[in-house]
Design a protein around this motif. Structure first.
Motif, mmCIF file in Angstrom:
data_model
loop_
_atom_site.group_PDB
_atom_site.id
_atom_site.type_symbol
_atom_site.label_atom_id
_atom_site.label_comp_id
_atom_site.label_asym_id
_atom_site.label_seq_id
_atom_site.Cartn_x
_atom_site.Cartn_y
_atom_site.Cartn_z
ATOM 1 N N GLU A 88 -9.326 -3.586 -3.414
ATOM 2 C CA GLU A 88 -7.954 -3.406 -3.666
ATOM 3 C C GLU A 88 -7.373 -3.801 -2.347
ATOM 4 N N ASP A 89 -7.620 -3.192 -1.232
ATOM 5 C CA ASP A 89 -7.085 -3.476 0.142
ATOM 6 C C ASP A 89 -7.166 -5.120 0.350
ATOM 7 N N GLN A 90 -8.063 -5.706 -0.030
ATOM 8 C CA GLN A 90 -8.246 -7.173 0.146
ATOM 9 C C GLN A 90 -7.101 -7.719 -0.592
ATOM 10 N N VAL A 98 0.799 -1.306 0.145
ATOM 11 C CA VAL A 98 -0.157 0.022 -0.062
ATOM 12 C C VAL A 98 0.818 1.257 0.281
#
Length: 266
Positions: free
Chosen positions: A245-247, A5
């Motif tokens: 996206e975070d997953q 990230v």
């Protein structure tokens, strides 16, 4: 080591930035606890050593380098090891990005700040000069000066602490070329990572080649390739599985690659 990230955020911010700002963004990724002022006050060689460490943490120690011969155009391709390349300076590289504290003191008047520029001294003929190693802020300040001689004088004005000739104080702008060369040589010896040059001979025309290895530019190109590839993976996995996206970024690279292959293979 920075997470995906943070690396993607650095890439996104750098896509519209100039070279100097990209270097600062990469340095902030390497030393995330430092403020902008501290990063700019870091000696150039120390900064570049930290960028080499960041590169090693993200992509490994081995670097593939391509250099074009200026005479015949032949492309020379070879691999370099980061720590072998830096030689004696390698022991000063942090273990990984984010390492902002180390034991020991710097050579700047006994300061405990390991990132501070060194105070150096040269005697050349009747001249005696004290100066500090150039910092990131010093280079940034003179980067917009198109004339090389004017840029060199502006840099001298920033780094010279005291200049004397036969015991009399002299303005840095009056330092002659031989003394300037002595200053540059002393700075290169004290801060070798600030100017990493590759010496080689072209196998086709035997031309001797000296090429600068700009770690900031090199690392940015690699980061750009990585970011575009991982965004493509995110698009594919989000389309196939509906994940955010975070997953997707939370997956390990191995698991992410497995799912991508399943999507591609059907």
């Amino acid at each position: 080591m920075p997470g995906a990230v943070d690396v993607l955020a650095t890439w996104e911010a750098g896509t519209t930035a100039g070279a100097a700002e990209r270097t600062l963004l990469l340095h902030a990724l390497a030393r995330p606890r430092a403020g902008v002022a501290d990063l700019k006050a870091t000696a150039v060689g120390q900064r570049d050593a930290e960028l080499f460490a960041l590169r090693g943490a993200l992509f490994g120690d081995r670097m593939e380098v391509v250099v074009g011969c200026p005479d015949c155009g032949e492309k020379l391709e070879f691999e370099l090891g980061v720590r072998a390349l830096l030689g004696d300076r390698a022991h000063q590289i942090p273990d990984g990005p984010g390492s902002s504290e180390r034991d020991g003191s710097s050579e700047l008047d006994g300061s405990s700040d390991p990132h501070a520029p060194q105070v150096l001294h040269v005697d050349e003929g009747s001249w005696s000069v004290d100066f500090h190693s150039p910092t990131a802020a010093d280079l940034e300040a003179v980067s917009g000066i198109g004339d090389a001689d004017a840029a060199r004088k502006a840099l001298l004005a920033r780094i010279v602490i005291r200049a004397e000739r036969s015991g009399r104080k002299i303005d840095a702008s009056r330092i002659p070329a031989p003394v300037q060369q002595a200053i540059a040589s002393a700075a290169a010896v004290a801060d070798p990572a600030a100017d990493v040059r590759l010496a080689m001979q072209c196998p086709e025309c035997s031309q001797k080649i000296s090429a600068e290895l700009d770690i900031s530019e090199y690392l940015w190109r690699e980061l750009d390739v990585w970011a575009r590839a991982i965004l493509s993976d995110i698009h594919l996995l989000a389309s196939c599985y509906g994940w955010s996206e975070d997953q997707i970024l939370a997956l390990s690279p191995q698991r992410r690659r497995y799912y991508v292959e399943r999507c591609v293979d059907g």
